[in-house]
Design an enzyme around this catalytic site. Sequence first.
Site: not given
Ligand code: ADP
Length: 165
Positions: A18, A42, A91, A129
Amino acid sequence: MKKIAVYPGSFDPITNGHVDIIKRGLRMFDELIVLVAYNPNKNSLFSVDERIEMIGEVIRDCKNVRVDSFKGLLVDYVKGAGASVILRGLRALSDFEYEFQLALINRRLNRDIETVFLMTGYKWFYTSSTIINEAASLGGSVKGLVPEIVFYKMQEKYRSNKEKS
Ligand code: ADP
């Protein structure tokens, strides 16, 4: 006119993947709002307030970025904030279908708002996450995958959850 982007997500907790998207997004936009979304579907590890606090610490030294939370329709928040872009990270291929659907529905809901995708940094390809929480809950070290403050907060959280059970 200022180009403001909103980066929405669960951020439960914020990971280095992030952070990478935030830093690169800041190079493209004048202002970035990291938006913690309430997601009743979630099971969360951290409360929304805890997530906001951690993100606040992580972005403390970054200019032109702030954190907020919102319960309603994303496009309404974006419009209300004077923003015109939703920033998302991509990703693996598995992200693609869901992100595509989300971008299309948001576009249908408000045609003035565009979704912009940034490819993940190669180091963070498998960083989510959910996976990080799973590893940490089983006692695995997630050092290097999350900001330091998050690492310590996770340790604390799992310790207190263990004591409760
Ligand atoms: P997650 O729970 O899957 O980590 P979030 O809802 O917190 O996802 O993610 C918010 C945004 O950040 C989404 O667009 C997700 O694809 C993106 N994201 C999450 N982890 C990464 C990463 N490692 N690299 C790039 N983008 C990410």
